[in-house]
Motif scaffolding. Structure first.
Motif, PDB file in Angstrom:
ATOM      1  N   GLU A 115     -51.192  49.716  -9.692  1.00 33.07           N
ATOM      2  CA  GLU A 115     -49.931  50.345  -9.269  1.00 33.07           C
ATOM      3  C   GLU A 115     -48.908  49.283  -8.838  1.00 33.07           C
ATOM      4  O   GLU A 115     -47.715  49.409  -9.118  1.00 33.07           O
ATOM      5  CB  GLU A 115     -50.182  51.317  -8.116  1.00 33.07           C
ATOM      6  N   SER A 116     -49.380  48.220  -8.186  1.00 38.38           N
ATOM      7  CA  SER A 116     -48.489  47.131  -7.764  1.00 38.38           C
ATOM      8  C   SER A 116     -47.860  46.470  -8.988  1.00 38.38           C
ATOM      9  O   SER A 116     -46.660  46.164  -8.994  1.00 38.38           O
ATOM     10  CB  SER A 116     -49.259  46.083  -6.964  1.00 38.38           C
ATOM     11  N   PHE A 117     -48.674  46.239 -10.029  1.00 41.06           N
ATOM     12  CA  PHE A 117     -48.155  45.628 -11.259  1.00 41.06           C
ATOM     13  C   PHE A 117     -47.132  46.538 -11.933  1.00 41.06           C
ATOM     14  O   PHE A 117     -46.135  46.059 -12.479  1.00 41.06           O
ATOM     15  CB  PHE A 117     -49.294  45.289 -12.228  1.00 41.06           C
ATOM     16  N   GLU A 118     -47.373  47.853 -11.896  1.00 42.10           N
ATOM     17  CA  GLU A 118     -46.414  48.795 -12.486  1.00 42.10           C
ATOM     18  C   GLU A 118     -45.064  48.711 -11.777  1.00 42.10           C
ATOM     19  O   GLU A 118     -44.015  48.664 -12.420  1.00 42.10           O
ATOM     20  CB  GLU A 118     -46.962  50.224 -12.431  1.00 42.10           C
ATOM     21  N   LYS A 119     -45.081  48.672 -10.449  1.00 43.47           N
ATOM     22  CA  LYS A 119     -43.845  48.556  -9.674  1.00 43.47           C
ATOM     23  C   LYS A 119     -43.151  47.220  -9.951  1.00 43.47           C
ATOM     24  O   LYS A 119     -41.935  47.160 -10.106  1.00 43.47           O
ATOM     25  CB  LYS A 119     -44.133  48.670  -8.177  1.00 43.47           C
ATOM     26  N   HIS A 120     -43.949  46.157 -10.010  1.00 45.83           N
ATOM     27  CA  HIS A 120     -43.435  44.808 -10.268  1.00 45.83           C
ATOM     28  C   HIS A 120     -42.749  44.743 -11.639  1.00 45.83           C
ATOM     29  O   HIS A 120     -41.619  44.258 -11.766  1.00 45.83           O
ATOM     30  CB  HIS A 120     -44.598  43.813 -10.186  1.00 45.83           C
ATOM     31  N   ASN A 121     -43.427  45.255 -12.647  1.00 46.68           N
ATOM     32  CA  ASN A 121     -42.876  45.221 -14.009  1.00 46.68           C
ATOM     33  C   ASN A 121     -41.645  46.121 -14.146  1.00 46.68           C
ATOM     34  O   ASN A 121     -40.683  45.769 -14.840  1.00 46.68           O
ATOM     35  CB  ASN A 121     -43.948  45.595 -15.032  1.00 46.68           C
ATOM     36  N   ALA A 122     -41.650  47.273 -13.469  1.00 41.54           N
ATOM     37  CA  ALA A 122     -40.480  48.163 -13.502  1.00 41.54           C
ATOM     38  C   ALA A 122     -39.281  47.478 -12.838  1.00 41.54           C
ATOM     39  O   ALA A 122     -38.143  47.612 -13.302  1.00 41.54           O
ATOM     40  CB  ALA A 122     -40.789  49.482 -12.802  1.00 41.54           C
ATOM     41  N   ALA A 123     -39.535  46.728 -11.761  1.00 39.53           N
ATOM     42  CA  ALA A 123     -38.451  46.002 -11.086  1.00 39.53           C
ATOM     43  C   ALA A 123     -37.882  44.909 -11.988  1.00 39.53           C
ATOM     44  O   ALA A 123     -36.675  44.656 -11.984  1.00 39.53           O
ATOM     45  CB  ALA A 123     -38.955  45.411  -9.774  1.00 39.53           C
ATOM     46  N   LYS A 124     -38.722  44.278 -12.792  1.00 39.33           N
ATOM     47  CA  LYS A 124     -38.254  43.272 -13.751  1.00 39.33           C
ATOM     48  C   LYS A 124     -37.391  43.926 -14.822  1.00 39.33           C
ATOM     49  O   LYS A 124     -36.317  43.429 -15.154  1.00 39.33           O
ATOM     50  CB  LYS A 124     -39.439  42.562 -14.413  1.00 39.33           C
ATOM     51  N   GLU A 125     -37.885  45.051 -15.365  1.00 38.65           N
ATOM     52  CA  GLU A 125     -37.166  45.746 -16.435  1.00 38.65           C
ATOM     53  C   GLU A 125     -35.800  46.262 -15.977  1.00 38.65           C
ATOM     54  O   GLU A 125     -34.857  46.310 -16.764  1.00 38.65           O
ATOM     55  CB  GLU A 125     -38.015  46.907 -16.974  1.00 38.65           C
ATOM     56  N   SER A 126     -35.685  46.632 -14.709  1.00 37.85           N
ATOM     57  CA  SER A 126     -34.405  47.144 -14.198  1.00 37.85           C
ATOM     58  C   SER A 126     -33.552  46.034 -13.571  1.00 37.85           C
ATOM     59  O   SER A 126     -32.552  46.328 -12.930  1.00 37.85           O
ATOM     60  CB  SER A 126     -34.657  48.252 -13.175  1.00 37.85           C
ATOM     61  N   ASN A 127     -33.972  44.788 -13.763  1.00 38.07           N
ATOM     62  CA  ASN A 127     -33.263  43.607 -13.240  1.00 38.07           C
ATOM     63  C   ASN A 127     -33.148  43.583 -11.713  1.00 38.07           C
ATOM     64  O   ASN A 127     -32.253  42.945 -11.162  1.00 38.07           O
ATOM     65  CB  ASN A 127     -31.874  43.473 -13.868  1.00 38.07           C
ATOM     66  N   MET A 128     -34.060  44.256 -11.025  1.00 39.06           N
ATOM     67  CA  MET A 128     -34.099  44.185  -9.566  1.00 39.06           C
ATOM     68  C   MET A 128     -34.640  42.830  -9.111  1.00 39.06           C
ATOM     69  O   MET A 128     -34.277  42.350  -8.037  1.00 39.06           O
ATOM     70  CB  MET A 128     -34.977  45.297  -8.985  1.00 39.06           C
TER      71      MET A 128
END
Length: 187
Positions: A115-128
């Motif tokens: 779940e941590s990796f999912e949040k991390h990767n989503a933050a990368k994809e949204s340029n956060m």
């Protein structure tokens, strides 16, 4: 409410009396509480409440003991990457635990999870966060440097992303920790 006001006023009046002796309150070790209630150490979980600065030891829905804690310098938001000085949210487990030369004991949490990796990767994809950002690791619960327990007692967030408690409290908690113990974080 009136009982509380009466109690506080009574304490204030008594504190002015010269012959009043103040007794030191003994904090009961968590192992004694667990033994007296016949709880199994293997069924205990930890709940870390970021908004209340508390770590609670639970047996089912029963609160066994509550200790004050502090966090990284950005304690409100969910951890997304290494160096953000945030605390993760969600459900984790104890990965390992051991004595530590800088802060008494270290209880290592199994961050990052899937779940941590999912949040991390989503933050990368949204340029956060930067696409080259690392997720980090070695998040844990630990004590304080020697002589710095006031950081916890004064609610000063000082870690790089770990949970800190007084050395007395971490030493007490350490007695009931086991691998795979569930640790839940909430806002």
């Amino acid at each position: 409410m009136y009982k509380l006001i009466f109690f506080l006023l009574s304490l204030l009046l008594l504190s002015g009396c010269k012959n009043t002796k103040i007794k030191k309150v003994e904090i009961i070790p968590v192992t004694k509480i667990i033994d007296s209630l016949n709880y199994s150490k293997s069924e205990l979980t930890l709940l870390i409440d970021k908004s209340d600065y508390q770590l609670s030891v639970l047996s089912g829905k029963n609160v066994v003991k509550v200790n004050p804690v502090v966090f990284g310098t950005d304690p409100v938001k969910d951890k997304l990457m290494e160096g953000d000085r945030r605390i993760p949210e969600g459900s984790f487990k104890v990965r390992d635990f051991y004595p530590h030369k800088s802060w008494s004991k270290f209880i290592w949490i199994n961050y990052p999870t899937e779940e941590s990796f999912e949040k991390h990767n989503a933050a990368k994809e949204s340029n956060m966060i930067d696409e080259l950002a690392s997720i980090g690791g070695e998040i844990g619960i630990h004590g304080t440097p020697l002589g710095k327990e006031s950081l916890v007692l004064s609610k000063i967030n000082w870690t790089w992303g770990c949970i800190s408690m007084t050395n007395k409290d971490i030493n007490d908690l350490y007695q009931i920790i086991n691998k795979d113990m569930i640790i839940k974080f909430k806002k």
